[in-house]
Design a protein around this motif. Structure first.
Motif, PDB file in Angstrom:
ATOM      1  N   TYR A  64      -6.653  -1.077  -5.900  1.00  0.00           N
ATOM      2  CA  TYR A  64      -6.462   0.368  -6.057  1.00  0.00           C
ATOM      3  C   TYR A  64      -7.828   1.030  -6.248  1.00  0.00           C
ATOM      4  O   TYR A  64      -8.668   0.519  -7.010  1.00  0.00           O
ATOM      5  N   LYS A  65      -8.061   2.147  -5.543  1.00  0.00           N
ATOM      6  CA  LYS A  65      -9.308   2.884  -5.726  1.00  0.00           C
ATOM      7  C   LYS A  65      -9.107   3.973  -6.772  1.00  0.00           C
ATOM      8  O   LYS A  65      -8.368   4.923  -6.545  1.00  0.00           O
TER       9      LYS A  65
ATOM     10  N   GLU B  81      -6.604  -2.631 -10.683  1.00  0.00           N
ATOM     11  CA  GLU B  81      -5.190  -3.001 -10.501  1.00  0.00           C
ATOM     12  C   GLU B  81      -5.046  -4.052  -9.396  1.00  0.00           C
ATOM     13  O   GLU B  81      -4.136  -3.985  -8.567  1.00  0.00           O
TER      14      GLU B  81
ATOM     15  N   ARG C 168      -4.843   2.711  -1.748  1.00  0.00           N
ATOM     16  CA  ARG C 168      -4.740   1.258  -1.907  1.00  0.00           C
ATOM     17  C   ARG C 168      -5.240   0.527  -0.662  1.00  0.00           C
ATOM     18  O   ARG C 168      -5.099   1.016   0.459  1.00  0.00           O
TER      19      ARG C 168
ATOM     20  N   VAL D 113       0.822  -1.218   0.000  1.00  0.00           N
ATOM     21  CA  VAL D 113       0.000   0.000   0.000  1.00  0.00           C
ATOM     22  C   VAL D 113       0.856   1.269   0.000  1.00  0.00           C
ATOM     23  O   VAL D 113       0.334   2.373   0.107  1.00  0.00           O
TER      24      VAL D 113
END
Length: 276
Positions: free
Chosen positions: A274-275, A201, A143, A46
């Protein structure tokens, strides 16, 4: 996703909360020490670094939070079990710890750049809701990473413990039905759920770890006093069943004896999203 009628949601959640509060000190000394082996891999996934706002969901006694603080991240931790949170606060007074529910996070949307959850996902009766909540509190560009045990077929420690119980004991016990223990030990399931909740991702990696004990006789004793559900399952066996299970575990653990003690391999899945 609709509720699964085979899961006793409220009873399971209360069971987990009560049992983990009860074993918090022993958990901190045994289980948390083992699971901390993957802390750096989670934090790398992250991008934990100085100034990054990070939420540790199901933080337990705070080992992962402490590792994030060493990277100078700004750390918030949350756990459902009060005694776990109490120990975490003592370990890392620089962090902000909360007693709360992963399925209903008490934070505003878009508050964190990273959310992590080390081996907590299997303790949530509604894991999709917990993942959705983690997505909600993440900033765009943030993340999320969670881990879960791999199943006994590729996890020698779980194969030894659960195999011994299934062979010599009973799994038909008066316990609140919960979600499948190894659901997220499968790569495809991790990917499917993260994508369904909006993450992109997505990557899933298997990470090795080891359970270490001084002697084969120490294995069952430490598991019983430091785990919630598994320890309760072992404790609820008859005296004869317990004796047979313990003997099987000792025999199996002896196969992993080294000059310095007993080292039993295990592994976890690390799932990252992943946002956008």
């Amino acid at each position: 996703m609709t509720d699964d009628p085979t899961i006793a949601y409220d009873l399971f959640k209360q069971f987990e909360r009560d049992k983990f509060s009860l074993v918090a000190q022993k958990y901190d000394q045994a289980i948390a020490a083992v699971t901390s082996q993957v802390n750096e891999a989670i934090l790398d996934a992250v991008g934990a670094k100085c100034g990054l706002r990070l939420l540790d969901v199901a933080c337990g006694t705070g080992w992962l939070s402490a590792a994030a603080l060493k990277r100078e991240a700004i750390v918030t931790g949350l756990d459902y079990a009060e005694n776990m949170v109490a120990i975490a606060r003592v370990r890392s007074p620089q962090a902000s710890f909360h007693n709360g529910d992963a399925e209903n996070l008490p934070f505003e949307s878009g508050q964190f750049k990273a959310v992590v959850c080390n081996l907590g996902i299997l303790h949530f009766p509604k894991p999709e809701r917990a993942i959705a909540e983690s997505f909600r509190v993440l900033k765009p560009g943030g993340r999320y990473a969670f881990t879960c045990w791999t199943p006994p077929t590729c996890n020698p420690f779980m194969a030894l413990i659960l195999g011994s119980v299934q062979t010599y004991g009973s799994m038909d016990l008066d316990l609140p039905p919960g979600p499948p223990l190894f659901r997220f030990g499968e790569r495809g399931e991790c990917e499917r759920v993260l994508i369904a909740e909006g993450f992109t991702e997505v990557s899933v990696t298997e990470l090795p770890m080891k359970w270490t004990f001084s002697t084969p006789e120490d294995v069952m004793a430490k598991v019983v006093v430091s785990t919630a559900r598994l320890g309760t399952i072992l404790a609820m066996q008859t005296l004869e069943q317990r004796r047979n299970i313990e003997n099987a575990i000792i025999d199996g653990a002896s196969n992993y004896a080294t000059d310095s003690g007993v080292e039993i391999p295990a592994s976890i899945m690390l799932a990252v999203g992943y946002k956008p």
